[in-house]
Design a protein around this motif. Structure first.
Motif, short mmCIF file in Angstrom:
data_model
loop_
_atom_site.label_atom_id
_atom_site.label_comp_id
_atom_site.label_asym_id
_atom_site.label_seq_id
_atom_site.Cartn_x
_atom_site.Cartn_y
_atom_site.Cartn_z
N THR A 883 0.88 -1.17 0.00
CA THR A 883 0.00 0.00 0.00
C THR A 883 0.91 1.21 0.00
O THR A 883 2.14 1.09 0.00
N GLU A 884 0.32 2.39 0.03
CA GLU A 884 1.13 3.61 0.01
C GLU A 884 2.09 3.68 1.18
O GLU A 884 3.20 4.21 1.06
N GLY A 885 1.71 3.12 2.33
CA GLY A 885 2.56 3.21 3.50
C GLY A 885 3.11 1.89 3.99
O GLY A 885 3.69 1.83 5.07
N MET A 886 2.96 0.81 3.20
CA MET A 886 3.43 -0.50 3.65
C MET A 886 4.34 -1.10 2.58
O MET A 886 3.92 -1.27 1.43
N GLN A 887 5.56 -1.42 2.98
CA GLN A 887 6.57 -1.87 2.03
C GLN A 887 7.13 -3.23 2.47
O GLN A 887 7.52 -3.41 3.62
N GLY A 917 29.60 -17.13 4.58
CA GLY A 917 28.31 -17.55 4.03
C GLY A 917 27.43 -16.38 3.62
O GLY A 917 27.75 -15.21 3.85
N LEU A 918 26.30 -16.70 3.00
CA LEU A 918 25.35 -15.69 2.54
C LEU A 918 24.37 -15.35 3.66
O LEU A 918 24.10 -16.17 4.54
N THR A 919 23.81 -14.16 3.59
CA THR A 919 22.78 -13.74 4.52
C THR A 919 21.58 -13.23 3.73
O THR A 919 21.73 -12.41 2.82
N TYR A 920 20.39 -13.73 4.08
CA TYR A 920 19.15 -13.31 3.43
C TYR A 920 18.27 -12.60 4.45
O TYR A 920 18.21 -12.98 5.62
N LYS A 921 17.57 -11.57 4.00
CA LYS A 921 16.70 -10.79 4.88
C LYS A 921 15.32 -10.63 4.25
O LYS A 921 15.21 -10.39 3.05
N LEU A 922 14.29 -10.72 5.09
CA LEU A 922 12.93 -10.47 4.67
C LEU A 922 12.30 -9.57 5.72
O LEU A 922 12.36 -9.87 6.92
N GLY A 923 11.70 -8.47 5.27
CA GLY A 923 11.18 -7.52 6.24
C GLY A 923 9.98 -6.76 5.73
O GLY A 923 9.64 -6.78 4.54
N LEU A 924 9.33 -6.08 6.66
CA LEU A 924 8.15 -5.27 6.37
C LEU A 924 8.33 -3.92 7.05
O LEU A 924 8.68 -3.85 8.23
N THR A 925 8.10 -2.85 6.29
CA THR A 925 8.17 -1.49 6.83
C THR A 925 6.84 -0.80 6.65
O THR A 925 6.27 -0.80 5.55
#
Length: 929
Positions: A883-887, A917-925
């Motif tokens: 949405t406009e404010g959710m990423q 090793g590799l690092t993966y990130k998943l997030g919500l702003t």
């Protein structure tokens, strides 16, 4: 041929000059012309979001008088003659806006501007997108009087940059030094971290590390920042303690946004080497309030951040223990290391801005960060009976060791100040307190289990990543017994208090707009280090049975080690329990404890005078800074039998002139040139007045060291190409005196009877020169959907020459050899390919740095120099606005699984190899503007 004018100890001429500098400046202004004091003020914002825009050029066309919008988008132009004028506002990527205004004597004319995109979706690009983030930084760079590079807060979030140092590595001329794969220290234009200054909101930041001046920027979370500014050519109103550059960390301000703002981030990251998932949370918020008779005149901003990362690394190293005599490459020792790490990084910021009146702004800015690093290190140290080559089989002494410690570093910066404008005068004032520290509670500094007999039939293959070939006895815990346990604790505190006062006068000389600025600063810095060490050895004499000494009583499961056969681990709790019943006082090591203790006090008094004038398309800024340093320190002298307090003091002063020029070839192209003089004081471990004599060997600090002094020349050209578009080229040269290095004075007249006398000395000179190139462009002219493509690249090519001196017995005197500067990479570069759409963006970025000198192991033998190999790291990020404010975002760091590799002599011979090793990130702003 340094251009720094320096007087040792007392200099009546220089001190008299410094006492009179402010009086002369005030007298010159008082004798100047008395023009009318009309004023223009205003603010530049984005129309849809209301976000203030910094770095825009504001110009009175008829007078050629300019101003630059500040963080809150505001500008003030004083000393304007009454009359009618054309006021223009130029912001990259937007058509220049103009307005007719009338200025009245002794009154303020208000002129606010709003950027109005042709289409609503352009607002996203101009303000929020990757191109908009870069555009903000380029506006600041274009409008500065000196050479700067900047990163905005939203740009920091475009890539998986966990901390401040990782965000800075994307800038031209900057590279980083990593610890366990995470960015820690920052290098500017090929100069190591100790040669650069770090400030928070303009306030000097002391280092939490005991012996260094370099600030470990992995302590500070990137979520709490509004921006980063790197100044590469210092002006006289800045502290002079930076050879490479000065890094300013800018925390949040409520006036960086329009009205109520908040942002919340929740993230999980996964490290494939350790198979661990780590959580992260961050919340920032700000708002503006109306108090008294004002409107939105009080701003409050606050933020908190927390990140608990669990990861690890696998390591194999030789420590440079190669023997290259007779043309062979024989290895004396190999060490395997397995790290298990937890790093908890938390921080908070609280800032208050108050517009007391139209002419007075006040602020209180605070940033606190806490970084806890819990590390368990298992290691196997294999010492060959004789130095061997790859494939040779021999016997070896083996020691299995464990270190288990938790260290906490804290940083606090608090400043209270403001700015008051009276007619065409501006008075800036500030008091500040900065504190940093490191605390390691009592911990297992080392537990060593030695092999009862030599392990037979040991060999290694591959000189780059040595792989141990071992018999079964190597992994049998019954073949090892407890040899020594070391407990340790330490603390470091570094406190800097300061006050600063600056006065600025805007006026005209004929038809030319001019400014003069003068002021002073005083800082008082105290740093201390306290270490306590207990060494438990000969434990059989304290009732330990063979069974209690056997490693079998302390063995743990085999670690997940990927670089060869490791064998059993060690149970940390079992080792601690084993020595807990002994009388700790009996095992206290007074020598190890007292020698590392020191207390240093450093006071710096500074005054400066600078002026600026616009001569058509040419802007000149010139000035001089004076700094006086008083230094005192307390340490310990130990001659093998007795301890004595060892005190030292020093005093020196410097006069540092500078000149900056900026010439506009057109609206979008400008030339820059500068001549500056800077200095860097020695590190605390170099200055500490300790002295240890062990038979015919000695090691000691040198509190008489001179600061490094540098005369710097920078020239360059910048061409701006609309939104996020620039191409630039700069050349720089640094002539450094009093280069500091470690040396051995054994054999010299004062140390003729010593086999070794290790200390620090000033070299004659060193030079660094290089070229810095940068390019960025959003290709808006391409047909959709390719018009969202963004390309950004920069590269820095540099070289250095330093002279190292040492005593050569065969030559009968002091000889020298050439060397590169430590931490200086010949080539650093970044390449980023991005894509912006109204709801989606992604970015692929590569960061490269070539090899650099890490350590001079033997000042007399260049073959033993240790280098860090070239590194290329690839990172990816993608973001989608639900949405406009959710990423929602996804990030991947170190896609190429780039290791850390150091070598000795040439790249074939390992000093250290480590993989992460590799690092993966998943997030919500979630954001509200």
């Amino acid at each position: 041929m340094t251009q720094i004018y320096k007087n040792r100890r007392t200099s009546s001429i220089t001190k008299q000059w410094s006492r009179n500098i402010l009086a002369c400046a005030v007298g010159a202004l008082a004798a100047g012309n008395a023009f009318a004091d009309g004023r223009i003020s205003g603010q530049l914002t984005a129309e849809i979001s209301g976000m203030p825009l910094q770095g825009s050029r504001v110009k009175i066309e008829e007078l050629n008088q300019t101003a630059v919008t500040a963080r809150d988008g505001r500008f003030v132009m004083s000393g304007v003659k009454p009359g009618s004028y054309t006021l223009s506002v130029s912001y990259l990527g937007v058509e220049t806006m103009t307005r007719e205004i009338t200025v009245t004597d002794n009154q303020t004319t208000v002129a606010n501007f709003k950027i109005s995109p042709e289409r609503p979706e352009q607002e996203y690009v101009i303000v929020l997108g990757q191109a908009g983030s870069l555009n903000k930084a380029l506006n600041r760079q274009r409008s500065a009087d000196n050479v700067v590079s900047a990163v905005s807060a939203d740009a920091i979030g475009q890539l998986p940059d966990t901390n401040v140092s990782e965000a800075l590595q994307r800038l031209p001329g900057l590279s980083i030094e990593r610890d366990q794969g995470e960015g820690r220290y920052v290098r500017v234009r090929g100069l190591g971290p100790d040669y650069n200054a770090v400030t928070i909101n303009g306030v000097s930041l002391p280092s939490p590390d005991s012996g260094r001046r370099a600030v470990a920027l992995d302590v500070i979370p990137s979520d709490l920042l509004e921006g980063l500014v790197v100044t590469k050519t210092l002006t006289p109103d800045m502290d002079a303690n930076a050879l490479g550059g000065s890094i300013d960390i800018q925390s949040l301000s409520a006036f960086d946004r329009d009205g109520n703002f908040y942002s919340f981030t929740a993230e999980g990251s996964y490290n494939e080497l350790t198979d661990n998932t780590s959580p992260k949370l961050a919340l920032t918020a700000s708002d503006q309030f109306s108090i008294g008779s004002g409107t939105d005149n009080l701003g409050i901003a606050a933020g908190v951040s927390w990140y608990d990362r669990q990861f690890g690394s696998d390591n194999v190293e030789t420590g440079g223990a190669w023997d290259f005599d007779d043309g062979a490459a024989l290895l004396e020792e190999i060490e395997q290391r397995d790290y298990t790490i937890e790093r908890e990084r938390s921080g908070m910021t609280f800032n208050v801005d108050y517009k007391l009146s139209e002419n007075t702004d006040l602020y209180w800015r605070n940033l606190y960060s806490k970084y806890t690093d819990s590390e368990q290190r298992l290691s196997n140290i294999v010492e060959f009976e004789d130095a061997v080559g790859a494939g040779d089989v021999t016997n070896a002494e083996v020691a299995r060791e464990l270190k288990d410690r938790s260290e906490t570093q804290e940083i606090l910066s608090s400043s209270l100040g403001g700015s008051t404008r009276v007619d065409s005068w501006t008075f800036d004032y500030r008091v500040a307190l900065s504190e940093s520290g490191e605390d390691e509670p009592q911990h297992l500094g080392g537990a060593a289990f030695a092999s009862i007999d030599d392990i037979e039939g040991v060999s290694f293959s591959d000189t780059t990543t040595p792989y141990l070939n071992t018999p079964a006895s190597f992994s049998d815990a019954n073949n090892f017994e407890l040899d020594e346990v070391e407990l340790a604790q330490s603390s470091t505190n570094d406190t800097d208090t300061s006050w600063q006062f600056d006065v600025t006068k805007d006026f005209f000389i004929g038809a030319s707009s001019a400014m003069v600025k003068f002021g002073g600063k005083y800082s008082d810095r105290d740093k201390d280090s306290d270490v306590e060490i207990w060494v438990y050895e000969d434990l059989d004499e304290y009732g330990f049975s063979d069974e209690a000494l056997s490693m079998n009583s302390y063995a743990a499961s085999n670690p997940d080690y990927t670089l060869g056969n490791f064998g059993p681990g060690i149970n940390s709790a079992a080792v601690a329990d084993a020595v807990s019943g002994l009388d700790q006082a009996e095992f206290y090591s007074e020598e190890d404890s007292r020698i590392e203790d020191f207390d240093v006090s450093e006071q710096v008094s500074a005054a400066y005078l600078m002026g600026r004038i616009d001569l058509g398309d040419l802007r000149l800024l010139a000035g001089v800074r004076y700094e006086d340093t008083d230094f005192s320190a307390q340490g310990t002298r130990y001659d093998g039998d007795n301890f004595e307090d060892n005190n030292a003091d020093n005093q020196y002063d410097h006069l540092l002139p500078s000149l900056h020029a900026r010439y506009a070839l057109g609206d979008n192209t400008q030339l820059r040139a500068s001549w500056t003089n800077t200095l860097v004081r020695p590190t605390f471990d170099q200055l500490a007045p300790f002295f240890v004599i062990d038979d015919e060997e000695a090691e000691f600090g040198n509190p008489e060291l001179e600061p490094l002094e540098s005369s710097n020349i920078d020239v360059g050209i910048e061409h701006y190409m609309g939104l996020a578009g620039v191409v630039s080229a700069f050349a720089y040269y640094k002539d450094i005196d009093n280069f500091i290095y470690q040396t051995d004075l054994a054999g010299t007249p004062m140390y003729a009877d010593y086999d070794e006398a290790i200390t620090y000395a000033n070299g004659d000179s060193a030079e660094i020169y290089g070229v810095e190139l940068a390019f960025s462009k959003q290709f808006t002219s391409l047909p959709a959907p390719f018009n969202g493509l963004l390309l950004s690249a920069n590269a820095t090519f540099s070289d250095s020459d330093a002279t190292l001196a040492y005593y050569d017995e065969d030559a009968g005197g002091v000889v020298s050899r050439d060397s590169a500067m430590p931490s200086q990479s010949d080539t650093t570069g970044n390449l980023s390919i991005g894509y912006d759409a109204s709801r989606f963006s992604m970015r692929l970025a590569a960061n490269y740095k070539s090899e650099y000198l890490l350590e001079v192991q033997d000042v007399s033998d260049a073959v033993q120099d240790v280098y860090v190999d070239e590194q290329t790291q690839l990172d990816f990020s993608a973001r989608y606005y639900l949405t406009e404010g959710m990423q929602l975002y996804f990030e991947a760091a170190n896609l190429t699984d780039e290791p850390y590799y150091a070598y000795v002599n040439e790249a074939s011979y390992n000093a250290q190899y480590e993989t992460y090793g590799l690092t993966y990130k998943l997030g919500l702003t979630i954001t509200n503007f």
